[in-house]
Motif scaffolding. Structure first.
Motif, PDB file in Angstrom:
ATOM      1  N   ILE A  68       0.982  -1.388  -0.024  1.00 46.40           N
ATOM      2  CA  ILE A  68       0.038  -0.061   0.127  1.00 46.40           C
ATOM      3  C   ILE A  68       1.045   1.193  -0.186  1.00 46.40           C
ATOM      4  O   ILE A  68       1.583   1.408   0.989  1.00 46.40           O
ATOM      5  N   ASN A  69       0.846   2.035  -1.042  1.00 50.64           N
ATOM      6  CA  ASN A  69       1.581   3.229  -1.157  1.00 50.64           C
ATOM      7  C   ASN A  69       0.763   4.373  -1.069  1.00 50.64           C
ATOM      8  O   ASN A  69      -0.182   4.758  -2.099  1.00 50.64           O
ATOM      9  N   LEU A  70       0.874   5.135   0.182  1.00 48.61           N
ATOM     10  CA  LEU A  70       0.170   6.348   0.193  1.00 48.61           C
ATOM     11  C   LEU A  70       0.794   7.815   0.159  1.00 48.61           C
ATOM     12  O   LEU A  70       2.044   7.598  -0.075  1.00 48.61           O
ATOM     13  N   ASN A  71       0.183   8.750   0.118  1.00 48.02           N
ATOM     14  CA  ASN A  71       0.922  10.162  -0.182  1.00 48.02           C
ATOM     15  C   ASN A  71       0.537  10.958   0.728  1.00 48.02           C
ATOM     16  O   ASN A  71      -0.340  10.999   1.798  1.00 48.02           O
ATOM     17  N   ILE A  72       1.214  12.133   0.880  1.00 48.80           N
ATOM     18  CA  ILE A  72       1.038  13.542   1.629  1.00 48.80           C
ATOM     19  C   ILE A  72       0.368  14.638   0.914  1.00 48.80           C
ATOM     20  O   ILE A  72       1.225  15.123   0.174  1.00 48.80           O
ATOM     21  N   SER A  73      -0.639  15.108   1.206  1.00 49.84           N
ATOM     22  CA  SER A  73      -0.887  16.506   0.782  1.00 49.84           C
ATOM     23  C   SER A  73      -1.086  17.453   1.768  1.00 49.84           C
ATOM     24  O   SER A  73      -2.313  17.592   2.462  1.00 49.84           O
ATOM     25  N   TYR A  74      -0.272  17.936   2.333  1.00 52.10           N
ATOM     26  CA  TYR A  74       1.316  18.281   1.362  1.00 52.10           C
ATOM     27  C   TYR A  74       2.409  18.334   2.508  1.00 52.10           C
ATOM     28  O   TYR A  74       2.212  18.974   3.607  1.00 52.10           O
ATOM     29  N   PRO A  75       3.341  17.653   2.228  1.00 47.50           N
ATOM     30  CA  PRO A  75       4.516  17.443   2.922  1.00 47.50           C
ATOM     31  C   PRO A  75       5.279  18.755   3.478  1.00 47.50           C
ATOM     32  O   PRO A  75       6.078  19.033   4.279  1.00 47.50           O
ATOM     33  N   TRP A  76       5.227  19.584   2.391  1.00 45.79           N
ATOM     34  CA  TRP A  76       6.102  20.617   2.431  1.00 45.79           C
ATOM     35  C   TRP A  76       5.091  21.977   2.245  1.00 45.79           C
ATOM     36  O   TRP A  76       4.772  22.404   1.044  1.00 45.79           O
ATOM     37  N   PRO A  77       5.010  22.734   3.407  1.00 45.07           N
ATOM     38  CA  PRO A  77       3.937  24.045   3.094  1.00 45.07           C
ATOM     39  C   PRO A  77       4.695  24.919   2.101  1.00 45.07           C
ATOM     40  O   PRO A  77       6.242  25.046   2.067  1.00 45.07           O
ATOM     41  N   VAL A  78       4.040  25.752   1.411  1.00 44.79           N
ATOM     42  CA  VAL A  78       4.534  26.544   0.323  1.00 44.79           C
ATOM     43  C   VAL A  78       5.654  27.448   0.856  1.00 44.79           C
ATOM     44  O   VAL A  78       6.650  27.862   0.102  1.00 44.79           O
TER      45      VAL A  78
END
Length: 366
Positions: free
Chosen positions: A305-315
């Protein structure tokens, strides 16, 4: 079978005949650029929102940028927004020559903390740009009141909120204009890039039509105001017309997936999405929180299972925006969330077996 947060293939297999028919219709029409499909989609998307106008453009980033320009935003101006967003929100502001000004977000819903906005307004502020993040509307009523009181434009970033409502009112129908993305992952997604601006202001619509076509007005080959080519593609417009008729079904599908997560995970240590009073959430992404986020994501890889992060680096922490001068700790809630949030698989055609797999694995890892 590897599980990802998004997969278009199940939907494509079920809609393949209609999608291919849309492509064939355009290719057989004899008109491939800014023809009947773009016009038809613009009319239908505007009607869906009860708006007077819709202008199709090539992507969501340019929808934001051109909308800002059509609202008179340019060099020397400031636009108030958030750092907890996809980078294109801020790239679009920068692209006009204006300066992004950030306020923090709420810890419970991840949305703009509207109570911080008035203190951020200066004599250079010309617009407010709230982001309806993850599929839920920002508290727009006080923002509209602020905009009215200070003479500011209000542009809604609706890239993640097609069909979301607040007190029965659709996202994108409160401000001066609203920008949408039709990137394939979106709630209403094309099979490539696409975007649009919805507005009921005739002056904004007229300016947008110029800006998306080199700055030409009515008479082609005569530039009124220098601009770029930002046209919505005919093929994508025709696909979007077909998919727009199924949008309510997509929303129901996403909400059912969210319901099953809520039912299965509410007794765990995960912080699940909060739906604010008066809002309907369309779950563009299903974002949860846990202080051991990185350990959980890594452990889930053993389950394929490959998940992601929205968002890992704040702009505001990105190298490309270091010149704005926001140091570490300047937006504490945004920075805290960036270390804890992650997204679970979310799309309307998510097979129940795959969702069960994710839920079981999460419970074991937790």
């Amino acid at each position: 079978m590897t599980t990802y947060v998004w997969d278009y293939l199940p939907e494509y297999h079920s809609e393949r005949e209609d999608i291919l028919d849309a492509v064939d219709k355009v290719f057989s029409s004899g008109a491939l650029v800014l023809a009947d499909s773009v016009k038809g989609f613009e009319e239908e998307f505007a009607a869906y929102h009860g708006a007077d106008h819709c202008v199709g453009v090539d992507n969501g980033t340019n929808a934001l940028k051109l909308a800002l320009q059509a609202l008179g935003i340019g060099p020397g101006d400031e636009v108030i927004t958030v750092s907890n967003t996809a980078a294109p929100t801020v790239v679009a502001i920068d692209g006009t020559g204006a300066t992004p000004v950030f306020v923090d977000v709420n810890e419970d819903d991840f949305l703009m903390d509207v109570d911080q906005v008035e203190a951020a307004i200066t004599e250079r502020t010309k617009a407010l740009l709230p982001v309806h993040l993850y599929g839920q509307c920002v508290d727009l009523e006080p923002l509209q009141a602020l905009a009215d009181r200070h003479g500011l434009a209000l542009l809604e970033d609706c890239a993640q909120a097609h069909g979301a409502t607040r007190h029965g009112r659709l996202a994108g129908t409160t401000g001066d204009a609203a920008a949408f993305s039709f990137y394939p992952t979106k709630v209403l997604g094309a099979y490539g890039d696409g975007g649009a601006v919805v507005t009921s202001r005739a002056d904004v619509e007229a300016e947008l039509r110029k800006l998306r076509y080199y700055g030409m007005e009515k008479v082609y080959y005569t530039v009124q105001t220098p601009a770029h080519n930002s046209r919505l593609d005919e093929v994508q417009a025709e696909i979007l017309r077909r998919k727009l008729t199924r949008l309510d079904g997509y929303l129901a599908g996403r909400q059912e997936v969210a319901r099953r997560y809520q039912e299965a995970l509410s007794d765990t240590e995960l912080v699940l999405p909060k739906v604010n009073e008066g809002n309907t959430h369309v779950y563009y992404v299903y974002v949860v929180r846990h202080p051991e986020r990185d350990r959980i994501i890594e452990a889930l890889k053993a389950y394929d299972i490959n998940l992601n992060i929205s968002y890992p680096w704040p702009v505001h922490t990105m190298t490309g925006f270091a010149h704005l001068g926001y140091g570490k700790g300047s937006l504490p809630v945004t920075e805290k969330l960036a270390g804890e949030i992650f997204s679970l698989p979310m799309y309307p055609s998510l097979p129940s077996g795959l969702q069960d797999k994710v839920i079981t694995a999460l419970r074991e890892v937790l």
